[in-house]
Scaffold this active site. Structure first.
Site, short mmCIF file in Angstrom:
data_model
loop_
_atom_site.label_atom_id
_atom_site.label_comp_id
_atom_site.label_asym_id
_atom_site.label_seq_id
_atom_site.Cartn_x
_atom_site.Cartn_y
_atom_site.Cartn_z
N CYS A 1 -49.97 -52.80 -23.23
CA CYS A 1 -49.98 -54.26 -23.41
C CYS A 1 -49.01 -54.69 -24.52
O CYS A 1 -47.82 -54.50 -24.38
CB CYS A 1 -51.41 -54.76 -23.66
SG CYS A 1 -51.57 -56.54 -23.34
N HIS B 1 -54.39 -53.57 -19.27
CA HIS B 1 -55.38 -52.77 -19.98
C HIS B 1 -56.23 -51.95 -19.00
O HIS B 1 -57.43 -52.20 -18.85
CB HIS B 1 -56.29 -53.66 -20.82
CG HIS B 1 -55.66 -54.18 -22.07
ND1 HIS B 1 -55.50 -53.40 -23.20
CD2 HIS B 1 -55.15 -55.40 -22.37
CE1 HIS B 1 -54.92 -54.12 -24.16
NE2 HIS B 1 -54.69 -55.33 -23.68
N GLU C 1 -57.42 -49.22 -19.52
CA GLU C 1 -58.44 -48.48 -20.27
C GLU C 1 -59.71 -49.29 -20.50
O GLU C 1 -60.74 -48.73 -20.93
CB GLU C 1 -57.87 -48.03 -21.62
CG GLU C 1 -57.86 -49.07 -22.72
CD GLU C 1 -56.73 -50.09 -22.63
OE1 GLU C 1 -56.60 -50.92 -23.55
OE2 GLU C 1 -55.99 -50.06 -21.63
#
Length: 321
Positions: free
Chosen positions: A157, A250, A252
């Site tokens: 990001c 993102h 994750e």
């Protein structure tokens, strides 16, 4: 660049652990999820050269970010040894100082080490000019250091935007409104190593106020756009040699991360829209759909396998630009 010699690795094809301190909160979290984690003492008895992965954690809630990233780093057949790094010029106010002192290193402490991989996280500073950020000079030193001391760096990001600006002078642009939600993406080359195994259409979360533009990236012959989205724009970018990888979203994130961000923004009086394609029927009281977990496992696994393990030299000191 010599490839890793597999004769130095002993063990089965699956279930190799991630090596982290037993006191790190992520050890308990991942163990309860039946993820194979190993403490330092046990790992030191094995005749294995684990992948050394450094994580420069710029997120304010560092323990949460640790849990998210370590979960995906652990979901491969490879043994991974993680080193957490923090900035010295800015200290997080959202993480206990005892945690930072115990588990984190400063750049000056590891500058003479080599790493197979480095992850540079996002940070909630995207609406500031790069040079106005308190730790910008320190971050640029780390990014410059990574050129000769890290085999492959994965940026996430804002970390991607910062790296594209520093390495290639690619600017970021303010969006009309926050890009917030879970968006469909497509793969530009189904045979590319980083995106191999992804569905024709896959999902990933985004939460940002700025973007980089496709036309700016296409001017840099060294870069490839591997995945993009009609609404979220460019998503996965990498150098052709995979020494640098950039994720604009993102992957994750946990199931509830966007929900927590939405609630936080609303409590601050911000007019944040409901995250797109996230809540069932846009009901904020529903359990959010977790539609990107498989894609996250694939992308992080591909980075560790194809960009790091398959190409990093067995003698880690041979890593150089």
């Amino acid at each position: 660049m010599p490839k890793r010699n597999n004769k130095h690795i002993r063990g089965g094809a699956f279930g190799m652990p991630i090596k982290i301190p037993i006191e790190l909160p992520a050890f308990k979290v991942l163990s309860e999820e039946n993820i194979f984690v190993m403490n330092d003492k046990r790992a030191d008895t094995q005749d294995i050269r684990p992948l050394k992965i450094a994580v420069l954690n710029l997120m304010p809630k560092k323990i949460l970010a640790e849990n998210q990233l370590l979960r995906y780093l652990s979901n491969t057949p490879l043994q991974v040894e993680v080193k957490l790094i923090q900035t010295k010029t800015y200290v997080s106010h959202n993480t206990p100082i005892e945690h930072l002192d115990k588990f984190y290193s400063y750049m000056e402490e590891i500058k003479n080490e080599k790493f197979d991989g480095l992850i540079i996280t996002g940070a909630p500073v995207e609406q500031m000019e790069f040079e106005d950020i308190a730790y910008w000079d320190e971050l640029t030193e780390i990014m410059e250091w990574s050129n000769k001391n890290v085999f492959s760096t994965l940026h996430i990001c804002w970390g991607s935007q910062a790296a594209l600006y520093y390495h290639y002078n690619i600017p970021k642009y303010e969006l009309d409104k926050k890009l917030f939600g879970v968006f469909p993406h497509w793969v530009n080359d189904e045979k590319a190593d980083l995106t191999r195994g992804l569905d024709d259409v896959f999902y990933a979360p985004h939460s940002r106020h700025t973007e980089v533009k496709k036309e700016d990236i296409e001017k840099i012959s060294e870069l490839e756009i591997l995945s993009e989205s009609e609404e979220a724009g460019v998503f996965i970018v990498a150098t052709k040699d995979r020494r640098k990888v950039f994720l604009m979203g993102h992957l994750e994130y946990d199931r509830n991360t966007l929900k927590e961000e939405y609630v936080r923004d609303r409590e601050k009086g911000m007019e944040t829209d409901i995250p797109k394609n996230y809540f069932v029927n846009d009901d904020v009281n529903s359990i959010p759909n977790f539609t990107w977990r498989g894609s996250a496992n694939i992308v992080f696994g591909n980075w560790l396998n194809y960009c790091v393990y398959q190409n990093t030299p067995y003698n880690i000191n041979d890593i150089s630009k």
